[in-house]
Design a protein around this motif. Structure first.
Motif, PDB file in Angstrom:
ATOM      1  N   ILE A 547       1.771 -13.395   6.328  1.00 57.33           N
ATOM      2  CA  ILE A 547       2.847 -13.057   5.405  1.00 57.33           C
ATOM      3  C   ILE A 547       2.423 -11.790   4.660  1.00 57.33           C
ATOM      4  O   ILE A 547       1.328 -11.737   4.079  1.00 57.33           O
ATOM      5  CB  ILE A 547       3.118 -14.194   4.417  1.00 57.33           C
ATOM      6  CG1 ILE A 547       3.496 -15.475   5.168  1.00 57.33           C
ATOM      7  CG2 ILE A 547       4.220 -13.813   3.437  1.00 57.33           C
ATOM      8  CD1 ILE A 547       3.650 -16.692   4.275  1.00 57.33           C
ATOM      9  N   ALA A 548       3.257 -10.785   4.692  1.00 56.68           N
ATOM     10  CA  ALA A 548       2.907  -9.518   4.057  1.00 56.68           C
ATOM     11  C   ALA A 548       2.592  -9.739   2.580  1.00 56.68           C
ATOM     12  O   ALA A 548       3.351 -10.427   1.877  1.00 56.68           O
ATOM     13  CB  ALA A 548       4.058  -8.533   4.200  1.00 56.68           C
ATOM     14  N   PRO A 549       1.484  -9.176   2.091  1.00 56.99           N
ATOM     15  CA  PRO A 549       1.150  -9.360   0.667  1.00 56.99           C
ATOM     16  C   PRO A 549       2.281  -8.952  -0.270  1.00 56.99           C
ATOM     17  O   PRO A 549       2.473  -9.576  -1.326  1.00 56.99           O
ATOM     18  CB  PRO A 549      -0.077  -8.464   0.493  1.00 56.99           C
ATOM     19  CG  PRO A 549      -0.708  -8.434   1.856  1.00 56.99           C
ATOM     20  CD  PRO A 549       0.441  -8.445   2.820  1.00 56.99           C
ATOM     21  N   ALA A 550       3.047  -7.928   0.110  1.00 60.56           N
ATOM     22  CA  ALA A 550       4.142  -7.466  -0.745  1.00 60.56           C
ATOM     23  C   ALA A 550       5.308  -8.448  -0.778  1.00 60.56           C
ATOM     24  O   ALA A 550       6.242  -8.275  -1.574  1.00 60.56           O
ATOM     25  CB  ALA A 550       4.642  -6.100  -0.261  1.00 60.56           C
ATOM     26  N   GLU A 551       5.268  -9.472   0.098  1.00 60.07           N
ATOM     27  CA  GLU A 551       6.328 -10.478   0.125  1.00 60.07           C
ATOM     28  C   GLU A 551       5.838 -11.842  -0.348  1.00 60.07           C
ATOM     29  O   GLU A 551       6.580 -12.822  -0.294  1.00 60.07           O
ATOM     30  CB  GLU A 551       6.897 -10.587   1.542  1.00 60.07           C
ATOM     31  CG  GLU A 551       7.565  -9.301   2.012  1.00 60.07           C
ATOM     32  CD  GLU A 551       8.133  -9.404   3.419  1.00 60.07           C
ATOM     33  OE1 GLU A 551       7.888 -10.445   4.079  1.00 60.07           O
ATOM     34  OE2 GLU A 551       8.819  -8.468   3.868  1.00 60.07           O
ATOM     35  N   GLN A 552       4.607 -11.913  -0.800  1.00 61.60           N
ATOM     36  CA  GLN A 552       4.038 -13.176  -1.272  1.00 61.60           C
ATOM     37  C   GLN A 552       4.253 -13.338  -2.775  1.00 61.60           C
ATOM     38  O   GLN A 552       4.281 -12.353  -3.516  1.00 61.60           O
ATOM     39  CB  GLN A 552       2.534 -13.228  -0.997  1.00 61.60           C
ATOM     40  CG  GLN A 552       2.133 -13.292   0.455  1.00 61.60           C
ATOM     41  CD  GLN A 552       0.622 -13.322   0.615  1.00 61.60           C
ATOM     42  OE1 GLN A 552      -0.106 -13.658  -0.323  1.00 61.60           O
ATOM     43  NE2 GLN A 552       0.146 -12.976   1.804  1.00 61.60           N
ATOM     44  N   PRO A 553       4.334 -14.589  -3.221  1.00 63.32           N
ATOM     45  CA  PRO A 553       4.301 -14.822  -4.673  1.00 63.32           C
ATOM     46  C   PRO A 553       2.866 -14.779  -5.175  1.00 63.32           C
ATOM     47  O   PRO A 553       1.901 -14.805  -4.392  1.00 63.32           O
ATOM     48  CB  PRO A 553       4.874 -16.235  -4.798  1.00 63.32           C
ATOM     49  CG  PRO A 553       4.450 -16.914  -3.527  1.00 63.32           C
ATOM     50  CD  PRO A 553       4.499 -15.838  -2.462  1.00 63.32           C
ATOM     51  N   GLY A 554       2.718 -14.732  -6.477  1.00 61.00           N
ATOM     52  CA  GLY A 554       1.407 -14.941  -7.068  1.00 61.00           C
ATOM     53  C   GLY A 554       1.104 -16.426  -7.142  1.00 61.00           C
ATOM     54  O   GLY A 554       1.924 -17.273  -6.761  1.00 61.00           O
TER      55      GLY A 554
END
Length: 714
Positions: A547-554
């Motif tokens: 999952i792309a880091p820019a599309e992940q939640p914190g």
């Protein structure tokens, strides 16, 4: 390797054989005065002189391993091939290898942690340099081992040992499908090769089932199996039950009375989260405690076992992952924080204590949540027939082997249930594990509805029996022995009901207050997903890989896990079957506020986005609105529900993701662009709803997304 030869019973001087056997025993235990028990000798004589099959049901610490090590030494001295021991746990293997060396028996193991040694081990076995090969039951169906190593090994084995043999029977409390593979190994043994099965926890039903399975070759019948059942009395154990009004009182009891218990020991808990939480609470009070679960890193598990064995810690806080095979003869106590679902399982676990000392203390602290936890584990038994038929159909249509992840994308079962089902089908001959995964055999297979129902009913009877154990005014140990059909069961004179063991029920109120404060501290992390499930293309969902880091939640927060002992109770009550949709209960409002105060103060949030719910829309809306009023953050957007049909949570990750991938949408990107967002839902189970929603919010331009829910888990 020497060929397996059968010593003639007429040429053996049995008196001399026993003397030789006791010399081996003396080396094994390091004492020149050691003598065999009569039943030990009976079993050894049957194996070595008569080449029989035997089932030994004897209490923990009786000396079952001495039987097979002594028998191995005698058989090897007479030209027999190596002994193969099927053993369930790595801890057991390590202890047994050390014991074997003391008796002059060279033992090696093949397991998941020493793959780099397998080639050398197999070569040593072929060359006759190995006296004992220990393997896990799972190894028996590894394609390479099963097809290349097992046939010649079976042909030259001098003795086959099945340790913890109750696992063979699905009537037992710890049935393991891989153990059923042993039946194939038994059938492949040449005539005249002795077999020994051992266990400490088998009632009459399980004993009969295991003995029958030992009789699978040729014209053997049940009468051909020598069954040796001994007394299950444990003279060192002193048992008690301490019932407390709340979990805070139970934790306070541990803090106050654990230092008074002799030596070091084990606290058994029912869930992974409880192991971590209880260990942390004890450490906060200066008690050296370490958690131990099936999710603990293998290296950390080894270190924890070693620390307990060498008394570097006071207590190991463990789930049932620390069960069969752990050996510390001077273990001083076993405490259960929550009751196991079966008196048989309980007897096995308390049997870890007092093997080599005169007195060991055993205390059960039952909890109100025990039955809920039993029901949950019971709900994940053997799958329904439709699920099994679907898996068989998918494998049959594939034409080529399918890996477990590939099959998981085509069926609804979660990974652990799918793997368990495949193992059962493999033993039943309906599927076969091959290189590359699994394939259908085409053999006819019948779903044994009646048997599965009987097993489920047996589990319910066992649960009631455990409730009766807590309530009994009779002897504790006699109760457990009767549950195991011990014909010699009698009052022990040592337990709390017999009057021989008085356990203080006093707890310091300040300790209760502190325990309550720990339990009342809500908030558990929600770690973001990093990988999409395999095989999503087959489910028409265009995601794969990382999952792309820019599309992940914190990292988000839940007020509590449903398995937690503090706020978990309130969460379980809120989401219990039959509880109607409604506003957030007042206690959980305060808990949610406390979590935000502790966690979100440094997140620099700009607003709230609410998810949508088909089952609890009022709860989610009320929670989001309440958090908005409490924090002053505006509700920026609410997801729109595109499909209001209820979804299944009892499915694997791939199917859960497919259910939610197109289930809802963000109506407008503009309100969240450039914002740091609190994403609010009522609960999370698989984590995929939050993952999909967070991805949409991030793609809409949000700088960061932090999920927040009331409950985490089923």
């Amino acid at each position: 390797m020497p060929a397996a030869t059968a010593p003639s019973a007429t040429t053996l001087d049995r008196t001399a054989l026993r003397a030789e056997a006791e010399q081996v025993l003396q080396r094994l235990v390091g004492s020149p005065d050691a003598r065999l028990r009569e039943d030990q000798w009976t079993a050894i004589e049957a194996l070595v002189a008569d080449r029989r099959r035997a089932l030994v049901v004897q209490r923990t610490g009786w000396g079952k391993s001495a039987v097979y090590f002594v028998a191995t030494a005698l058989l090897r001295a007479r030209g027999a091939g190596p002994t193969v021991i099927v053993s369930p746990l790595l801890a057991l293997m390590r202890n047994q290898i050390a014991a074997a060396e003391r008796a002059g028996v060279h033992a090696v193991t093949v397991n998941s942690t020493n793959g780099e040694d397998w080639g050398r081990v197999y070569e040593d076995v072929r060359n006759g340099a190995v006296d004992v090969l220990l393997v896990s039951p799972e190894r028996l169906n590894n394609p390479g081992f099963r097809d290349e190593v097992l046939p010649p090994l079976a042909a030259t084995t001098g003795l086959l040992v099945v340790d913890e043999a109750h696992c063979v029977s699905d009537w037992g409390h710890d049935f393991r499908p891989d153990y059923r593979r042993i039946r194939t190994l038994l059938a492949d043994l040449p005539e005249g090769i002795p077999v020994l099965a051992t266990t400490a926890t088998a009632n009459e039903r399980v004993t009969a089932d295991v003995a029958e399975q030992l009789s699978v070759t040729g014209t053997r019948t049940l009468e051909d199996v020598l069954v040796l059942r001994g007394s299950l009395d444990r003279e060192s154990l002193r048992l008690a039950v301490v019932s407390m009004p709340t979990h805070a009182h139970r934790l306070a009891w541990l803090v106050q009375h654990l230092p008074e218990l002799p030596g070091s020991g084990i606290i058994y808990v029912l869930t992974v989260s409880a192991a971590a939480d209880v260990a942390a609470h004890l450490r906060g009070h200066g008690i050296e405690a370490v958690p131990y679960t099936g999710q603990t890193d293998p290296a950390e598990r080894l270190q924890a076992e070693d620390d307990l064995v060498n008394d570097r810690i006071k207590v190991l806080v463990a789930t049932s992952a620390l069960g069969m095979g752990f050996d510390k003869p001077d273990l001083g106590f076993v405490v259960h924080l929550g009751a196991p679902s079966s008196p048989i399982a309980y007897y096995q676990q308390v049997g870890r204590a007092g093997r080599g000392i005169d007195n060991a203390e055993v205390v059960l602290l039952p909890g109100a949540e025990d039955r809920d936890i039993w029901r949950y584990f019971a709900s994940i038994g053997f799958p329904a027939e439709d699920d099994v038929r679907l898996a068989l159909s998918v494998l049959g249509d594939a034409g080529t082997p399918m890996s477990t992840p590939a099959l998981e994308a085509r069926v609804t079962l979660r990974r652990n249930r799918l793997e368990m089902m495949l193992k059962v089908l493999d033993v039943d001959g309906a599927v076969k594990r091959v290189r590359g995964g699994w394939q259908a055999t085409g053999a006819e297979w019948n779903y044994d509805t009646e048997r599965y129902a009987r097993v489920a009913q047996t589990r319910e009877v066992e649960q009631q029996s455990m409730i009766d154990y807590v309530a009994t005014t009779g002897c504790r140990l006699e109760f457990l022995r009767r549950a195991l059909d011990d014909p010699d069961a009698a009052a022990c004179g040592r337990c709390d009901n017999c009057g021989g063991f008085q356990v203080s029920r006093d707890v310091d109120e300040s300790a209760v207050t502190r325990a309550g404060a720990d339990l009342d501290r809500p908030g558990v992390p929600l770690e973001p997903k990093k990988m999409w499930p395999s095989g999503m293309k087959a489910l028409d969902v265009a995601v794969s890989g990382k999952i792309a880091p820019a599309e992940q939640p914190g990292t988000g927060r839940a007020v509590a896990r449903t398995t937690d002992l503090g706020w978990g109770n309130a969460v379980r009550e809120l989401f219990a079957t039959g509880v109607p949709d409604g506003e957030t209960p007042v206690p959980l409002r305060h808990a949610a506020a406390a979590v935000l105060d502790d966690w979100a103060r440094d997140l620099a949030l700009d607003g709230i986005v609410a998810l949508c719910s088909a089952s609890r829309p009022q709860l989610v809306a009320h929670l989001a609105d309440g958090l908005s009023r409490y924090t002053g953050l505006p509700v920026l957007a609410t997801f729109r529900l595109l499909d209001d049909s209820l979804t299944r949570s009892d499915v694997n990750s791939a199917h859960r993701l497919s259910q939610v991938a197109r289930r809802f949408e963000l109506p407008d990107d503009a309100p969240v662009a450039g914002k740091r967002v609190l994403l609010v839902d009522d609960r999370t189970r698989s984590g995929w709803t939050l993952t999909v929603a967070a991805r949409q919010v991030r793609r809409a331009g949000a700088d960061a997304v932090y999920p927040f829910v009331l409950g985490d888990g089923e």
